[in-house]
Design an enzyme around this catalytic site. Structure first.
Site, PDB file in Angstrom:
ATOM      1  CB  ILE A  10      -1.000  -0.020   1.189  1.00 52.93           C
ATOM      2  CG1 ILE A  10      -2.189   0.903   0.899  1.00 52.93           C
ATOM      3  CG2 ILE A  10      -0.326   0.313   2.513  1.00 52.93           C
ATOM      4  CD1 ILE A  10      -3.384   0.677   1.799  1.00 52.93           C
ATOM      5  N   GLY A  31       3.637  -4.646  10.993  1.00 50.56           N
ATOM      6  CA  GLY A  31       2.768  -4.845   9.836  1.00 50.56           C
ATOM      7  C   GLY A  31       2.697  -3.639   8.926  1.00 50.56           C
ATOM      8  CB  VAL A  32      -0.089  -2.310   6.860  1.00 56.64           C
ATOM      9  CG1 VAL A  32      -1.177  -1.951   7.841  1.00 56.64           C
ATOM     10  CG2 VAL A  32      -0.163  -1.442   5.628  1.00 56.64           C
ATOM     11  CG  ASP A  33       1.137   1.462  12.465  1.00 55.59           C
ATOM     12  OD1 ASP A  33       1.288   2.559  11.896  1.00 55.59           O
ATOM     13  OD2 ASP A  33       0.904   1.362  13.677  1.00 55.59           O
ATOM     14  CB  SER A 120      -8.607  -6.259  12.097  1.00 53.26           C
ATOM     15  OG  SER A 120      -8.782  -5.147  12.928  1.00 53.26           O
ATOM     16  N   GLY A 122      -4.001  -9.039  10.264  1.00 60.02           N
ATOM     17  CA  GLY A 122      -2.621  -9.442  10.520  1.00 60.02           C
ATOM     18  C   GLY A 122      -2.447  -9.746  12.000  1.00 60.02           C
TER      19      GLY A 122
END
Ligand code: ADP
Length: 174
Positions: A10, A31-33, A120, A122
């Site tokens: 992303i 994770g994505v954060d 949510s 992951g």
């Protein structure tokens, strides 16, 4: 609103807004954060700190916005997904709110294109199939004169297959 499915990262998406699956501290995580903060640079965290100092933690289901720093997007919308627990109904409702509140915030910013990760699914362990259903349903029932395109960005094959199937099915209003 047009809905698109992309498999990938992303942080590489050129959209007016990308959504971050943040945690309530707003101070970054895995994770994505982690990927968004790493790729976007320290400006994002600086703004997260300002928001924290102003309002405290971000509640589950709610959304806040910061700059996207050096990312190709213009804004990062940080929403806090629910941790999957022994209350599936409450978790599902909170996950719906993540999508809805992110879309409402995006509209208020005049966002035309917005990209969502699979919030949510992951570290927070929400079952992927159910999370996908909630995401697709919430986006399809949101009608907007401002947002033109929503992109679901799947990072793994399992989510990609789930979203492909869901988006092939016609939308039935409940
Ligand atoms: P949560 O704590 O909400 O579960 P995670 O970041 O652990 O958040 O996972 C949410 C989803 O984001 C997972 O499906 C994970 O595979 C996916 N993900 C991880 N990194 C990226 C990335 N760079 N781009 C898009 N999705 C990602």
């Amino acid at each position: 609103m047009k809905i698109e499915l992309i498999k990938g990262d992303i942080t590489k998406i050129h959209a007016d807004a990308i959504v971050n699956a943040a945690n309530s501290s707003l101070l970054g995580g895995g994770g994505v954060d982690g990927a968004i903060h790493r790729a976007g640079g320290s400006k994002i965290l600086e703004e997260c700190r300002v928001i924290r100092n102003r309002q405290g933690k971000c509640k589950t289901g709610e959304a806040v916005v910061t700059t996207a720093g050096s990312l190709p997007a213009k804004h990062v919308i940080h929403t806090v997904g629910p941790v999957w627990n022994d209350n599936p109904e409450k978790s599902s409702q909170l996950l719906s709110e993540c999508y809805k509140n992110s879309l409402l915030l995006a509209e208020s910013l005049g966002v035309k294109t917005i990209a969502f990760p699979n919030i949510s699914t992951g570290i927070y362990k929400f079952p992927k199939e159910l999370a996908g259903k909630i995401a697709v349903n919430e986006v399809r029932k949101f009608s907007s004169d401002i947002i033109e395109k929503v992109i679901f960005v799947c990072f793994d094959d399992e989510n990609e297959n789930i979203y492909k199937k869901l988006l092939d099915q016609p939308f039935k209003k409940e």
